[in-house]
Design an enzyme around this catalytic site. Structure first.
Site, PDB file in Angstrom:
ATOM      1  N   TYR A   1       0.992  -1.269   0.329  1.00 11.67           N
ATOM      2  CA  TYR A   1       0.313   0.034   0.015  1.00 11.67           C
ATOM      3  C   TYR A   1       0.418   0.952  -0.200  1.00 11.67           C
ATOM      4  O   TYR A   1       1.744   1.122   0.513  1.00 11.67           O
ATOM      5  CB  TYR A   1      -0.499   0.022   1.000  1.00 11.67           C
TER       6      TYR A   1
ATOM      7  N   GLU B   1      -0.575   4.991  -0.659  1.00 15.44           N
ATOM      8  CA  GLU B   1      -1.605   6.029  -0.944  1.00 15.44           C
ATOM      9  C   GLU B   1      -0.685   6.791  -0.414  1.00 15.44           C
ATOM     10  O   GLU B   1       0.633   7.062   0.176  1.00 15.44           O
ATOM     11  CB  GLU B   1      -2.623   5.915  -0.026  1.00 15.44           C
TER      12      GLU B   1
ATOM     13  N   ASP C   1      -5.799  13.591 -25.157  1.00 15.24           N
ATOM     14  CA  ASP C   1      -5.816  12.095 -24.826  1.00 15.24           C
ATOM     15  C   ASP C   1      -5.352  11.296 -25.846  1.00 15.24           C
ATOM     16  O   ASP C   1      -5.982  11.098 -27.053  1.00 15.24           O
ATOM     17  CB  ASP C   1      -7.009  11.672 -25.215  1.00 15.24           C
TER      18      ASP C   1
ATOM     19  N   THR D   1      -3.261   6.087 -22.066  1.00 14.35           N
ATOM     20  CA  THR D   1      -3.608   4.873 -22.024  1.00 14.35           C
ATOM     21  C   THR D   1      -1.762   3.991 -21.585  1.00 14.35           C
ATOM     22  O   THR D   1      -0.916   4.494 -23.344  1.00 14.35           O
ATOM     23  CB  THR D   1      -4.233   3.662 -22.440  1.00 14.35           C
TER      24      THR D   1
ATOM     25  N   ARG E   1      -0.884  -2.894 -18.862  1.00 12.98           N
ATOM     26  CA  ARG E   1      -2.604  -1.800 -18.426  1.00 12.98           C
ATOM     27  C   ARG E   1      -2.981  -0.858 -17.517  1.00 12.98           C
ATOM     28  O   ARG E   1      -2.664  -1.102 -16.189  1.00 12.98           O
ATOM     29  CB  ARG E   1      -3.967  -3.134 -18.598  1.00 12.98           C
TER      30      ARG E   1
END
Ligand code: DSN
Length: 417
Positions: free
Chosen positions: A52, A54, A198, A224, A233
Site C-alpha cells: 500500500y 497511498e 487524450d 493509456t 494495462r
C-alpha cells in the site's frame, strides 16, 4: 511463458493457459491491444502488488515505502523525459481514470467540453451519456466531414466560437489521420478554453516521434500505457508544471486510493523500452504496416474510411460487401484474425452491428510481422470478407494464419525491444 506450478488443477490457470494459447495462435488486430515484452510482464508479477502506498514519493500514508518510492520516482522521470513534459503522474489505473483526474482538475461540474463525437471515433470517457464525463459535464461534439471523413479544423474553430467551451478535448479511438494539435491549441487560445489531449491510442507513436507530440501544445495530456506504448494495462498523465498539484490531488484522493505499485514498476520498464532505438524502429514499422495493410485492402476493393491511414489503425467499411461490421468480425474471428466491429462516420447501423471493422497493426508488428507478412495478411482478410461463408477459403486462410503465428511466436519476439 513458463510459470511455477501451483494448484495446476485450478480452472483459473486452465483459462489463463487457454488465453495464452489463443494469443499465440491468433493474429491480433484490435487497434487498442498490444503484446508486452516479457520484462514488462515480469514486473507486473512482483511483490510490489502487496504494497500500500497511498500518497506520492516521500509523502505516503504508510510505512515501508522506500523502495516503491524509488520505483515511482524512476517512472516519473522516465515519463517526463520520454514525452518532453514538465510534470507527470503515473498512478492512474486506466485511461478513463486518467481522464477522471484531468477533468476533475481542470473543470467544475457542468462546465462545457467540446470533444470528438463518439460516433466519429471519440472515446467513451469523452462524453458518453452514461460515463462520468457525460453525466457531470455539458458535452458538445465535433465530428468528421461527410466527404473527406477527416476533422476540418476550420469547422472545429467555428464550433468552438459558438459553444465557448471551458475545455477542448482532442484524441480518438478510431481516427486514422494525424491530429493537428497546434491547430487545436490555437483554437483553444482563441476562445479562452483549456486544451486536454487524450493520446491513448498514439502514445507509442508520439514517444517514437512518428506522430507529432501534443505535449508542447496542451495543458494536460492523458494516455493509456497498454496500446501502442506496449506497457502494462494502465493510465498516465503528463502536464505543464502548474497543473501538477491539482492533478495529483485529483488522482489521489480524488478518484483513486492506493496506486498499483507493480503496475507502476511495469510502466517504468515500458517507458525505458519506449526510449530505445529498437522501439523507434518498432513504431515506424507499425505505421508502415498499417499503410501497407490499407493499400492491399483498397486494391482488393475494400473501402478504407478517409481513404487510408497515417497512424496504426484504419476503419474498413464492409457495407459495400453486404456485411455488417459484426458479421465481418465473426468471419475474421473464424480464421483466427481478431478485430472489432466499429461504427464508421455517419453509420446507419447501431453500434452492436456497425458498418465497419477497426484494424490496427501494433500487436502483429510487436510479434515481428513485416511488409511481406502484412501483404499475405491483407490478402487473407480480403479473401475472407469477399467470401465469408466459403469453407474452402476459410480453411486455406486458417492455414496462412497458422503459418504466420508459428513463424512469429509472441514470447520469442518479445524478450524485450
Ligand atoms: N476501449 C478503447 C479502444 O478500444 O479504443 C478505448 O480507449
Amino acid at each position: 511463458m513458463e510459470r511455477p506450478r501451483f494448484a495446476s488443477d485450478d480452472p483459473v490457470w486452465k483459462a489463463v493457459g487457454a488465453e495464452e494459447r489463443r494469443q499465440e495462435a491468433h493474429l491480433e488486430l484490435i487497434a487498442s491491444e498490444n503484446h508486452t515484452s516479457t520484462e514488462v510482464l515480469a514486473a507486473m508479477g512482483t511483490r510490489l502488488t502487496d504494497k500500500y502506498a497511498e500518497g506520492y514519493p516521500g509523502k505516503r500514508y504508510y510505512g515501508g515505502c522506500e523502495h516503491v518510492d524509488a520505483v515511482e520516482e524512476l517512472c516519473l522521470a522516465r515519463a517526463r523525459s520520454l514525452f518532453g513534459a514538465e510534470a507527470a503522474n503515473v498512478q492512474p489505473h486506466s485511461g478513463t481514470q486518467a481522464n477522471v483526474a484531468a477533468l476533475m482538475a481542470m473543470l467544475e461540474p457542468k462546465d462545457k467540453i467540446l470533444g470528438l463525437s463518439l460516433d466519429h471515433g471519440g472515446h467513451l470517457s469523452h462524453g458518453h451519456p452514461k460515463n462520468f464525463s457525460g453525466l457531470f459535464y455539458e458535452i458538445h461534439s465535433y465530428g468528421v466531414e461527410k466527404e473527406s471523413e477527416r476533422i476540418d479544423m476550420e469547422r472545429v474553430r467555428a464550433q468552438a466560437q459558438s459553444v465557448r467551451p471551458k475545455l477542448i478535448l482532442a484524441g480518438a479511438s478510431a481516427y486514422s489521420r494525424t491530429l493537428d494539435f497546434a491547430a487545436f491549441a490555437s483554437i483553444a487560445r482563441e476562445v479562452g478554453a483549456l486544451l486536454l489531449v487524450d493520446q491513448a491510442h498514439i502514445a507509442g507513436l508520439v514517444a517514437a516521434g512518428v506522430h507529432p507530440s501534443p505535449v508542447p501544445h496542451a495543458d494536460v495530456v492523458t494516455m493509456t500505457t497498454h496500446k501502442t506504448l506496449r506497457g502494462p494495462r494502465g493510465g498516465l498523465i503528463v502536464c505543464k508544471e502548474p497543473w501538477l498539484k491539482k492533478l495529483n490531488s485529483a488522482v489521489f484522493p480524488g478518484g483513486q486510493g492506493g496506486p498499483f505499485m507493480h503496475i507502476v514498476a511495469a510502466k517504468a520498464v515500458a517507458l525505458r523500452e519506449a526510449a530505445s532505438k529498437e522501439f523507434q524502429a518498432y513504431a515506424r514499422a507499425v505505421v508502415d504496416n498499417a499503410a501497407t495493410l490499407a493499400r492491399v485492402l483498397s486494391e482488393r476493393g475494400l473501402r478504407i474510411v478517409s481513404g487510408g491511414t497515417e497512424n496504426h489503425l484504419m476503419l474498413v467499411d464492409v457495407s459495400g460487401l453486404g456485411l455488417t461490421g459484426a458479421q465481418a468480425e465473426n468471419a475474421l474471428g473464424a480464421v483466427h484474425i481478431t478485430c472489432n466491429k466499429n461504427l464508421i462516420p455517419y453509420d446507419p447501423q447501431p453500434p452492436m452491428k456497425a458498418s465497419g471493422v477497426r484494424l490496427g497493426t501494433a500487436a502483429v508488428t510487436a510479434r515481428g510481422l513485416g511488409h511481406n507478412e502484412i501483404l499475405r495478411l491483407g490478402a487473407a482478410i480480403a479473401d475472407v470478407l469477399h467470401a465469408p461463408s466459403d469453407e474452402s477459403v476459410l480453411r486455406r486462410v486458417r492455414g496462412v494464419v497458422a503459418e504466420l503465428t508459428e513463424a512469429f511466436p509472441i514470447h520469442v519476439a518479445l524478450a524485450s525491444p
